[in-house]
Motif scaffolding. Sequence first.
Motif: not given
Length: 362
Positions: A295-323
């Motif tokens: 099965r395609p591994p990409k499916a989980m990533g698509e769901l995660m992005l749909r749930v959280t939205g883009k996170e790159g502009g929400k804060g300092l990524t260096i202190i984020s506990t999740h990728p």
Amino acid sequence: MTATDSEGVLYFDGTSNRRHAATLALADSLEIAVDGKTMARWPYAEIRRADSAPGTLRLSCQSAPALARLVIRDAALAAELSSRTSNLDEHHLGRRGVARIVGWSLAAVVSIVLVVLYGVPLAADRLAPLVPESFERRLGEMAEKQVNIVFREKACNASPAGQAAFDKLVTALRSAAGFDTSVQSAVLSSPIPNALALPGGKIVVFDSLIAKARNPDEIAGVIAHELGHLRHRDNMRSLIYNGGTSFLIGLLFGDITGSSAVIFASRTLVTSSYSREAETAADTFSIEIMKKLGRPPKAMGELMLRVTGKEGGKGLTIISTHPLSEDRLARMSREDQTPKGPPLLTDAEWQALKGICANGKV
């Protein structure tokens, strides 16, 4: 040499709070008299300076009661007495003494910080595999009770078709991951789109996450990710790490009873995030299981992005506990493959799973 001025010498005997105007006699030892009666004899070698205001000499004696004090405001008498007491400042903290204490205190703080950053994680990595599974299962039961309190969920088990579809999906993933039937799973009704891996081997999926999924592969990838946390015993590692850190912080700030460590550790079971390294490792596990099932591994990533939205502009990524979700999707896209195996669920089973909580809650 003697002094009889009540303003020049005051004596506190250490057994009452009364102060006495005293007379001093500098003989073989310091003789302290009140109203002509000798009250104490202090050997010069045992006299020590106590903290006092400028212009005042305040003394104690090692062989006298702990609270006994002698206060001398006569400068000449103070100078004469000081010349006879060679050990006067033996335990008195001057500027150098204070600086030494400050230096050692800072060194202690730095040591604790280093232990938190390096020592505790190393200990958690070493200790987590050694925790008996029976003990971890008991922790899992405690964690499940915490889930009930924190999320106030309801178990979704009123739809036999939906439950059957969920069991089929979990069984396929569990078998591919090499887990036995001791791994349990449940769907809970909650407005939070999330999934949890609890100590002792239980996967909890919230129906809000299923509602946001567009196909079984998306949910399958998330469940495989949580199975990765179970495989690596990340929840035990996180518990040991956060409990040890809380204990050290308690030592640093004066709580050495361990109460804060217990409270902090119990809440950690369901509220703390895994480290970025643990999340990345669980993602790797999910990718491997999805590939194994064709099965395609990409499916989980698509769901995660749909749930959280883009996170790159929400804060300092260096202190984020999740990728970041977009980084996870990019990685899974690189690992993606054209579906090779049969669908994990039929269209009818998928629709039943989507409605697992729709027919009632108990």
